[in-house]
Design a protein around this motif. Structure first.
Motif, PDB file in Angstrom:
ATOM      1  N   UNK B  10      42.822  39.188  36.934  1.00 52.63           N
ATOM      2  CA  UNK B  10      43.034  37.853  37.496  1.00 52.63           C
ATOM      3  C   UNK B  10      44.273  37.822  38.393  1.00 52.63           C
ATOM      4  N   UNK B  11      44.098  37.203  39.583  1.00 51.64           N
ATOM      5  CA  UNK B  11      45.215  37.142  40.521  1.00 51.64           C
ATOM      6  C   UNK B  11      45.364  38.408  41.354  1.00 51.64           C
ATOM      7  N   UNK B  12      44.419  39.348  41.226  1.00 55.32           N
ATOM      8  CA  UNK B  12      44.453  40.584  42.014  1.00 55.32           C
ATOM      9  C   UNK B  12      43.304  40.572  43.024  1.00 55.32           C
ATOM     10  N   UNK B  13      43.379  41.450  44.030  1.00 59.18           N
ATOM     11  CA  UNK B  13      42.309  41.576  45.022  1.00 59.18           C
ATOM     12  C   UNK B  13      41.450  42.811  44.784  1.00 59.18           C
TER      13      UNK B  13
END
Lengths: 124, 187
Positions: B10-13
Protein backbone atom coordinates in the motif's frame (compact mmCIF):
# COMPACT_ATOMS: atom_id res chain seq x y z
CA UNK A 1 21.73 10.24 -10.56
CA UNK A 2 24.44 12.60 -11.89
CA UNK A 3 24.83 14.27 -8.48
CA UNK A 4 25.50 10.83 -6.94
CA UNK A 5 28.00 9.95 -9.67
CA UNK A 6 29.88 13.24 -9.18
CA UNK A 7 30.13 12.61 -5.43
CA UNK A 8 31.28 9.03 -6.11
CA UNK A 9 34.04 10.45 -8.34
CA UNK A 10 34.99 13.01 -5.67
CA UNK A 11 35.26 10.19 -3.10
CA UNK A 12 37.49 8.22 -5.47
CA UNK A 13 39.63 11.34 -5.95
CA UNK A 14 40.18 11.53 -2.18
CA UNK A 15 41.39 7.91 -2.28
CA UNK A 16 43.92 8.36 -5.12
CA UNK A 17 45.12 11.96 -4.52
CA UNK A 18 47.43 11.12 -1.56
CA UNK A 19 49.46 8.76 -3.75
CA UNK A 20 49.68 11.22 -6.66
CA UNK A 21 50.75 14.27 -4.62
CA UNK A 22 52.78 12.56 -1.85
CA UNK A 23 50.59 13.76 1.04
CA UNK A 24 51.96 13.61 4.57
CA UNK A 25 50.60 10.71 6.61
CA UNK A 26 47.78 12.57 8.41
CA UNK A 27 46.44 14.04 5.15
CA UNK A 28 46.82 10.71 3.35
CA UNK A 29 45.01 8.76 6.09
CA UNK A 30 42.21 11.29 6.09
CA UNK A 31 41.70 10.92 2.32
CA UNK A 32 41.91 7.13 2.55
CA UNK A 33 39.19 7.10 5.24
CA UNK A 34 36.81 9.85 4.04
CA UNK A 35 37.04 8.74 0.38
CA UNK A 36 35.54 5.23 0.74
CA UNK A 37 32.86 6.57 3.13
CA UNK A 38 31.74 9.22 0.61
CA UNK A 39 31.81 6.68 -2.24
CA UNK A 40 29.65 4.28 -0.20
CA UNK A 41 27.02 6.83 0.79
CA UNK A 42 26.89 8.22 -2.77
CA UNK A 43 26.49 4.80 -4.40
CA UNK A 44 23.79 3.68 -1.93
CA UNK A 45 21.90 6.96 -2.56
CA UNK A 46 21.69 6.27 -6.32
CA UNK A 47 18.53 4.19 -5.70
CA UNK A 48 15.35 6.11 -4.98
CA UNK A 49 14.36 4.06 -1.93
CA UNK A 50 17.69 4.88 -0.24
CA UNK A 51 18.13 8.40 -1.67
CA UNK A 52 18.01 9.80 1.88
CA UNK A 53 21.52 8.37 2.48
CA UNK A 54 22.88 11.28 0.36
CA UNK A 55 22.49 13.40 3.50
CA UNK A 56 24.90 11.20 5.45
CA UNK A 57 27.62 12.85 3.36
CA UNK A 58 26.96 16.22 5.05
CA UNK A 59 28.98 15.51 8.21
CA UNK A 60 31.80 13.92 6.18
CA UNK A 61 31.95 16.96 3.89
CA UNK A 62 31.95 19.36 6.85
CA UNK A 63 34.76 17.34 8.41
CA UNK A 64 36.77 17.78 5.18
CA UNK A 65 36.49 21.56 5.53
CA UNK A 66 37.87 21.42 9.08
CA UNK A 67 40.35 18.53 8.76
CA UNK A 68 43.25 20.44 7.14
CA UNK A 69 43.34 22.80 10.14
CA UNK A 70 42.63 20.26 12.88
CA UNK A 71 45.13 17.73 11.51
CA UNK A 72 47.60 20.47 10.48
CA UNK A 73 48.27 19.65 6.81
CA UNK A 74 51.59 21.00 5.51
CA UNK A 75 50.79 20.36 1.83
CA UNK A 76 48.93 23.19 0.07
CA UNK A 77 47.53 20.83 -2.58
CA UNK A 78 46.07 18.64 0.18
CA UNK A 79 44.43 21.63 1.87
CA UNK A 80 42.91 22.94 -1.36
CA UNK A 81 41.84 19.46 -2.48
CA UNK A 82 40.16 18.45 0.79
CA UNK A 83 38.36 21.78 1.24
CA UNK A 84 37.32 21.91 -2.42
CA UNK A 85 35.99 18.35 -2.28
CA UNK A 86 34.19 19.19 0.98
CA UNK A 87 32.36 22.12 -0.61
CA UNK A 88 31.47 20.18 -3.76
CA UNK A 89 30.25 17.11 -1.86
CA UNK A 90 28.10 19.36 0.31
CA UNK A 91 26.56 20.97 -2.78
CA UNK A 92 25.90 17.74 -4.69
CA UNK A 93 24.65 15.86 -1.62
CA UNK A 94 22.00 18.57 -1.24
CA UNK A 95 20.66 17.80 -4.74
CA UNK A 96 17.66 15.54 -4.19
CA UNK A 97 17.15 14.54 -7.84
CA UNK A 98 14.06 12.86 -9.24
CA UNK A 99 11.97 10.55 -7.07
CA UNK A 100 9.52 9.04 -9.55
CA UNK A 101 7.95 6.30 -7.46
CA UNK A 102 6.08 6.13 -4.17
CA UNK A 103 7.41 4.12 -1.24
CA UNK A 104 4.49 4.21 1.20
CA UNK A 105 6.01 7.19 2.98
CA UNK A 106 9.61 5.94 2.88
CA UNK A 107 11.86 5.30 5.90
CA UNK A 108 10.38 8.23 7.83
CA UNK A 109 7.08 6.31 7.85
CA UNK A 110 8.57 3.85 10.34
CA UNK A 111 8.53 6.61 12.99
CA UNK A 112 5.36 8.43 11.98
CA UNK A 113 2.04 7.90 13.67
CA UNK A 114 -0.20 7.76 10.60
CA UNK A 115 2.09 7.37 7.56
CA UNK A 116 1.09 7.03 3.91
CA UNK A 117 1.17 3.22 3.80
CA UNK A 118 -1.25 2.95 6.74
CA UNK A 119 -3.64 5.52 5.24
CA UNK A 120 -3.55 3.67 1.90
CA UNK A 121 -4.20 0.27 3.47
CA UNK A 122 -7.12 1.68 5.49
CA UNK A 123 -8.74 2.87 2.27
CA UNK A 124 -8.78 -0.65 0.83
CA UNK B 1 1.24 -10.22 -13.85
CA UNK B 2 -2.01 -10.32 -11.92
CA UNK B 3 -0.27 -12.00 -9.04
CA UNK B 4 2.42 -9.31 -9.02
CA UNK B 5 -0.09 -6.47 -8.91
CA UNK B 6 -1.70 -8.03 -5.84
CA UNK B 7 1.63 -7.84 -4.06
CA UNK B 8 2.23 -4.11 -4.47
CA UNK B 9 2.54 -2.71 -0.92
CA UNK B 10 0.00 0.00 0.00
CA UNK B 11 1.26 3.44 -0.98
CA UNK B 12 3.80 1.94 -3.42
CA UNK B 13 3.86 1.91 -7.25
CA UNK B 14 5.58 -1.44 -7.66
CA UNK B 15 6.31 -4.67 -5.87
CA UNK B 16 9.91 -4.71 -4.55
CA UNK B 17 9.93 -8.52 -4.28
CA UNK B 18 9.54 -9.39 -8.00
CA UNK B 19 12.19 -11.58 -9.59
CA UNK B 20 13.35 -8.77 -11.86
CA UNK B 21 14.12 -6.81 -8.67
CA UNK B 22 15.85 -9.67 -6.88
CA UNK B 23 17.77 -11.60 -9.55
CA UNK B 24 20.33 -8.83 -10.23
CA UNK B 25 21.17 -8.73 -6.50
CA UNK B 26 21.51 -12.52 -6.38
CA UNK B 27 23.83 -12.43 -9.42
CA UNK B 28 25.98 -9.75 -7.74
CA UNK B 29 26.09 -11.85 -4.57
CA UNK B 30 27.22 -14.91 -6.54
CA UNK B 31 30.00 -12.93 -8.26
CA UNK B 32 31.05 -11.67 -4.83
CA UNK B 33 30.96 -15.22 -3.53
CA UNK B 34 33.31 -16.45 -6.29
CA UNK B 35 35.78 -13.60 -5.78
CA UNK B 36 35.82 -14.05 -1.98
CA UNK B 37 36.14 -17.84 -2.35
CA UNK B 38 39.13 -17.42 -4.67
CA UNK B 39 40.81 -15.09 -2.16
CA UNK B 40 40.01 -17.50 0.68
CA UNK B 41 41.65 -20.36 -1.25
CA UNK B 42 44.84 -18.27 -1.39
CA UNK B 43 44.61 -17.38 2.30
CA UNK B 44 44.16 -21.06 3.19
CA UNK B 45 47.30 -21.90 1.14
CA UNK B 46 45.31 -24.12 -1.22
CA UNK B 47 46.52 -22.00 -4.15
CA UNK B 48 49.96 -20.35 -4.03
CA UNK B 49 49.46 -17.22 -6.19
CA UNK B 50 46.83 -14.53 -6.29
CA UNK B 51 45.86 -12.43 -9.33
CA UNK B 52 47.01 -8.80 -8.93
CA UNK B 53 47.18 -6.74 -12.15
CA UNK B 54 47.81 -3.24 -10.73
CA UNK B 55 49.41 -3.02 -7.30
CA UNK B 56 52.47 -5.32 -7.44
CA UNK B 57 52.59 -7.31 -4.22
CA UNK B 58 49.65 -5.33 -2.80
CA UNK B 59 47.26 -8.28 -2.73
CA UNK B 60 49.90 -10.49 -1.07
CA UNK B 61 50.47 -7.84 1.62
CA UNK B 62 46.76 -7.36 2.29
CA UNK B 63 45.74 -11.02 2.20
CA UNK B 64 48.52 -12.00 4.62
CA UNK B 65 48.03 -9.02 6.93
CA UNK B 66 47.30 -9.40 10.62
CA UNK B 67 43.80 -7.91 10.19
CA UNK B 68 42.85 -10.56 7.65
CA UNK B 69 43.82 -13.29 10.14
CA UNK B 70 42.40 -11.75 13.29
CA UNK B 71 39.62 -14.37 13.31
CA UNK B 72 40.06 -18.15 13.39
CA UNK B 73 39.06 -18.30 9.73
CA UNK B 74 40.54 -15.94 7.09
CA UNK B 75 38.46 -12.83 6.38
CA UNK B 76 37.81 -13.77 2.73
CA UNK B 77 36.21 -17.05 3.88
CA UNK B 78 33.89 -15.07 6.12
CA UNK B 79 33.14 -12.76 3.19
CA UNK B 80 32.33 -15.75 0.98
CA UNK B 81 29.91 -17.00 3.64
CA UNK B 82 28.32 -13.53 3.79
CA UNK B 83 27.80 -13.41 0.01
CA UNK B 84 26.34 -16.92 0.06
CA UNK B 85 23.91 -15.83 2.79
CA UNK B 86 22.94 -12.82 0.63
CA UNK B 87 22.33 -15.05 -2.40
CA UNK B 88 20.34 -17.69 -0.49
CA UNK B 89 18.16 -15.20 1.38
CA UNK B 90 17.72 -13.31 -1.91
CA UNK B 91 16.33 -16.40 -3.65
CA UNK B 92 14.07 -17.88 -0.95
CA UNK B 93 10.37 -16.97 -1.16
CA UNK B 94 7.89 -15.89 -3.84
CA UNK B 95 7.01 -12.44 -5.11
CA UNK B 96 4.83 -11.70 -2.08
CA UNK B 97 7.54 -12.50 0.43
CA UNK B 98 7.73 -8.99 1.88
CA UNK B 99 4.47 -9.85 3.65
CA UNK B 100 4.31 -13.64 3.46
CA UNK B 101 7.73 -14.18 5.01
CA UNK B 102 8.99 -10.92 6.54
CA UNK B 103 11.68 -12.80 8.45
CA UNK B 104 13.58 -13.80 5.30
CA UNK B 105 13.43 -10.26 3.88
CA UNK B 106 14.69 -8.83 7.15
CA UNK B 107 17.51 -11.42 7.41
CA UNK B 108 18.36 -10.59 3.77
CA UNK B 109 18.48 -6.85 4.54
CA UNK B 110 20.58 -7.42 7.65
CA UNK B 111 22.97 -9.66 5.68
CA UNK B 112 23.42 -7.13 2.86
CA UNK B 113 23.83 -4.06 5.10
CA UNK B 114 26.59 -5.16 7.50
CA UNK B 115 28.52 -6.96 4.73
CA UNK B 116 28.73 -3.62 2.93
CA UNK B 117 29.85 -1.91 6.15
CA UNK B 118 32.61 -4.47 6.79
CA UNK B 119 33.78 -4.16 3.17
CA UNK B 120 34.19 -0.40 3.48
CA UNK B 121 36.10 -0.86 6.73
CA UNK B 122 38.48 -3.30 5.04
CA UNK B 123 38.97 -0.85 2.13
CA UNK B 124 39.98 1.82 4.65
CA UNK B 125 42.43 -0.57 6.37
CA UNK B 126 44.30 -1.36 3.12
CA UNK B 127 46.10 1.99 2.65
CA UNK B 128 45.89 3.28 6.23
CA UNK B 129 47.38 0.27 8.02
CA UNK B 130 49.34 -1.51 5.28
CA UNK B 131 50.04 1.11 2.57
CA UNK B 132 48.88 -1.36 -0.06
CA UNK B 133 45.90 -2.01 -2.30
CA UNK B 134 44.36 -5.33 -3.31
CA UNK B 135 42.47 -5.30 -6.64
CA UNK B 136 40.10 -8.20 -6.01
CA UNK B 137 39.39 -7.02 -2.45
CA UNK B 138 38.34 -3.66 -3.94
CA UNK B 139 36.15 -5.45 -6.52
CA UNK B 140 34.49 -7.37 -3.71
CA UNK B 141 33.84 -4.12 -1.81
CA UNK B 142 32.31 -2.47 -4.89
CA UNK B 143 29.94 -5.43 -5.27
CA UNK B 144 28.83 -5.42 -1.65
CA UNK B 145 28.19 -1.65 -1.74
CA UNK B 146 26.25 -1.89 -5.01
CA UNK B 147 23.91 -4.48 -3.44
CA UNK B 148 22.75 -2.26 -0.56
CA UNK B 149 20.59 0.24 -2.48
CA UNK B 150 18.56 -2.26 -4.54
CA UNK B 151 18.07 -4.61 -1.54
CA UNK B 152 16.76 -1.99 0.89
CA UNK B 153 13.44 -1.24 -0.85
CA UNK B 154 12.20 -4.74 -0.03
CA UNK B 155 13.42 -4.35 3.55
CA UNK B 156 11.45 -1.09 3.77
CA UNK B 157 8.27 -2.79 2.49
CA UNK B 158 8.63 -5.53 5.12
CA UNK B 159 9.30 -3.08 7.95
CA UNK B 160 6.24 -1.02 6.95
CA UNK B 161 4.22 -4.22 6.84
CA UNK B 162 5.40 -5.18 10.34
CA UNK B 163 4.30 -1.74 11.52
CA UNK B 164 0.81 -2.43 10.12
CA UNK B 165 0.86 -5.83 11.85
CA UNK B 166 1.54 -4.19 15.19
CA UNK B 167 -1.48 -1.90 14.95
CA UNK B 168 -3.76 -4.74 13.78
CA UNK B 169 -4.94 -7.48 16.15
CA UNK B 170 -2.61 -10.02 14.55
CA UNK B 171 0.27 -11.53 16.51
CA UNK B 172 3.51 -9.72 15.58
CA UNK B 173 5.53 -12.85 16.28
CA UNK B 174 3.41 -15.15 14.09
CA UNK B 175 3.18 -12.58 11.29
CA UNK B 176 6.98 -12.19 11.34
CA UNK B 177 7.29 -15.91 10.62
CA UNK B 178 4.58 -15.66 7.93
CA UNK B 179 1.68 -17.69 9.33
CA UNK B 180 -1.20 -17.53 6.83
CA UNK B 181 -3.90 -17.00 9.50
CA UNK B 182 -2.13 -13.86 10.73
CA UNK B 183 -1.47 -12.44 7.24
CA UNK B 184 -5.23 -12.37 6.59
CA UNK B 185 -5.82 -10.14 9.61
CA UNK B 186 -3.56 -7.40 8.21
CA UNK B 187 -4.32 -5.07 5.32
Amino acid sequence: MWARLINTALGLWLMIAPGIFQYSSAAADNGHIAGPVIVTFSVVAIWEATRVVRKWNYPVAIWLLAAPWILGYDNTIAIVSDMGVGVLVLIFASVKGKIEKNYGGGWASLWQKNPEHIQKSDQN
Amino acid sequence: MKEDSNHIPPGWDYNPATWSQRIPIVILAMVGFFIASYLALYQLDIITNVWEPFFGDGSVTILNSRVSHVLPIPDAALGAFGYLLDAVTGVIGGTGRWKKMPWIVIVFGLAVGPLGFVSVMLVVFQPVLFSAWCTLCLCSAVISIAMIGPAMDEMLASLQYMKRVRRSDASTWKAFWGLQSEIEKVN
